[in-house]
Enzyme design. Structure first.
Site, PDB file in Angstrom:
ATOM      1  N   SER A  63       2.683   0.288   4.365  1.00 27.20           N
ATOM      2  CA  SER A  63       2.333  -0.511   3.191  1.00 27.20           C
ATOM      3  C   SER A  63       1.364   0.231   2.273  1.00 27.20           C
ATOM      4  O   SER A  63       1.702   1.271   1.713  1.00 27.20           O
ATOM      5  CB  SER A  63       1.821  -1.891   3.613  1.00 27.20           C
ATOM      6  OG  SER A  63       0.749  -1.806   4.516  1.00 27.20           O
ATOM      7  N   ASP A  92      11.114  -8.942   3.206  1.00 25.17           N
ATOM      8  CA  ASP A  92       9.703  -8.687   2.907  1.00 25.17           C
ATOM      9  C   ASP A  92       9.307  -9.474   1.661  1.00 25.17           C
ATOM     10  O   ASP A  92       9.789  -9.201   0.568  1.00 25.17           O
ATOM     11  CB  ASP A  92       9.504  -7.183   2.683  1.00 25.17           C
ATOM     12  CG  ASP A  92       8.038  -6.784   2.640  1.00 25.17           C
ATOM     13  OD1 ASP A  92       7.207  -7.605   2.211  1.00 25.17           O
ATOM     14  OD2 ASP A  92       7.729  -5.643   3.021  1.00 25.17           O
ATOM     15  N   HIS A 103       7.180  -8.259   6.201  1.00 22.96           N
ATOM     16  CA  HIS A 103       6.247  -7.179   5.883  1.00 22.96           C
ATOM     17  C   HIS A 103       5.429  -6.739   7.090  1.00 22.96           C
ATOM     18  O   HIS A 103       5.046  -5.571   7.174  1.00 22.96           O
ATOM     19  CB  HIS A 103       5.302  -7.600   4.755  1.00 22.96           C
ATOM     20  CG  HIS A 103       4.544  -6.451   4.171  1.00 22.96           C
ATOM     21  ND1 HIS A 103       5.141  -5.486   3.393  1.00 22.96           N
ATOM     22  CD2 HIS A 103       3.242  -6.088   4.282  1.00 22.96           C
ATOM     23  CE1 HIS A 103       4.241  -4.582   3.041  1.00 22.96           C
ATOM     24  NE2 HIS A 103       3.080  -4.925   3.580  1.00 22.96           N
TER      25      HIS A 103
END
Length: 293
Positions: free
Chosen positions: A146, A211, A240
């Site tokens: 991320s 996500d 996610h």
């Protein structure tokens, strides 16, 4: 400009756990250890000085028969105390060393989190890998989860002989997570959309189709812009923060590492590993969140 950029970053990019989930203690022999985390004889703790003037905490998880070393940059709502179980699993199942670190302002690391501090942070960790452990570029795989895709891609553009890069639920840029903008603004942060094309090693993209924090379009675009594309992993139903719980996650990583070993043995070019897969339709680690505070 720097102050504006820092304000933007602080507004929606960094959420260090408060309080931190661990402490670092220095023993009488000078060694650093984690308090509150089960000790592992093959885990070393370091406190590193960065160019930004901060002291950051890094951990090295050693595998006695490692084929590669991961330099792992975690998400923005976690610290090292929350990541150790994952690192133990990855080390065992993938047969790799893992070096990870807390960004400035995270965990027991000093300073404040900012885009540029994360760059200083990862550079200090890379220097430690070279100087303390003798890790060579060709044996190193950068792994960015991320928001960790920002420092990961930053360092990847600077290393000529890097073995590979893994981008897990990565972002195109900070503002693009919040708004579907088509242009890059000067005050944006982590401009991966511009930097990824300067990475010269194989790139594996991993992203969940469900996500709802960083849309899958970010992963697709990063894959499209990569020079040396490796078969991406689009995790059907993956969100996610739960991709690691899907069986295809470890399976695909093993396949990827096997391909990277083949490059080392045969001298096969990176481009021969590239594929063109179709883009499909669209539980345990805190990794990233964004907020319009």
């Amino acid at each position: 400009m720097g102050n504006v950029t820092g304000t933007v970053a602080a507004k929606f990019a960094f959420f260090p756990p408060d309080p931190p989930t661990y402490e670092v203690i220095q023993e009488v022999d000078g060694r650093f250890v984690f308090a509150g985390v089960t000790q592992d004889k093959n885990m070393g703790v370091h406190v590193l000085q960065t160019k930004g003037g901060n002291k950051i905490v890094a951990t090295f998880w050693k595998h006695p028969f490692a084929r590669f070393t991961f330099l792992y940059s975690h998400g923005n709502a976690a610290d090292l105390g929350q990541m150790h179980e994952l690192f133990i699993e990855l080390r065992a199942h993938l047969r790799v060393n893992i070096m990870s670190y807390d960004y400035s302002g995270y965990g027991a690391s000093t300073g404040k989190p900012s885009e540029h501090n994360t760059y200083y942070d990862i550079e200090a960790v890379y220097d430690c890998l070279k100087n303390e452990y003798g890790i060579k570029e060709e044996d190193l795989i950068l792994y960015g989860q991320s928001v960790g895709s920002g420092p990961t891609i930053h360092l990847a553009t600077k290393l000529q002989y890097l073995r590979a890069v893994v981008i897990h639920s990565g972002i195109l840029s900070g503002i693009r997570v919040l708004y579907p903008v088509k242009m890059t603004f000067w005050f944006d942060i982590f401009k991966n959309i511009e930097k990824i094309k300067h990475v010269n090693c194989p790139v594996l993209i991993i992203h969940g189709t469900n996500d709802d924090i960083v849309d899958m379009s970010h992963g697709k675009r990063l894959w499209e812009l990569s020079k040396e594309k490796y078969d991406p992993l689009w995790v059907k139903g993956g969100g996610h923060c739960n991709i690691e719980t899907f069986p295809e996650y470890l399976k695909h990583l093993r396949k990827f590492l096997n391909a990277m070993e083949k490059l080392t043995i045969t001298g096969q070019t990176n481009k021969q590993l590239s594929k063109n897969p179709s883009f499909p339709e669209s539980r345990h680690i805190k990794c990233l969140r964004f907020s319009k505070r």
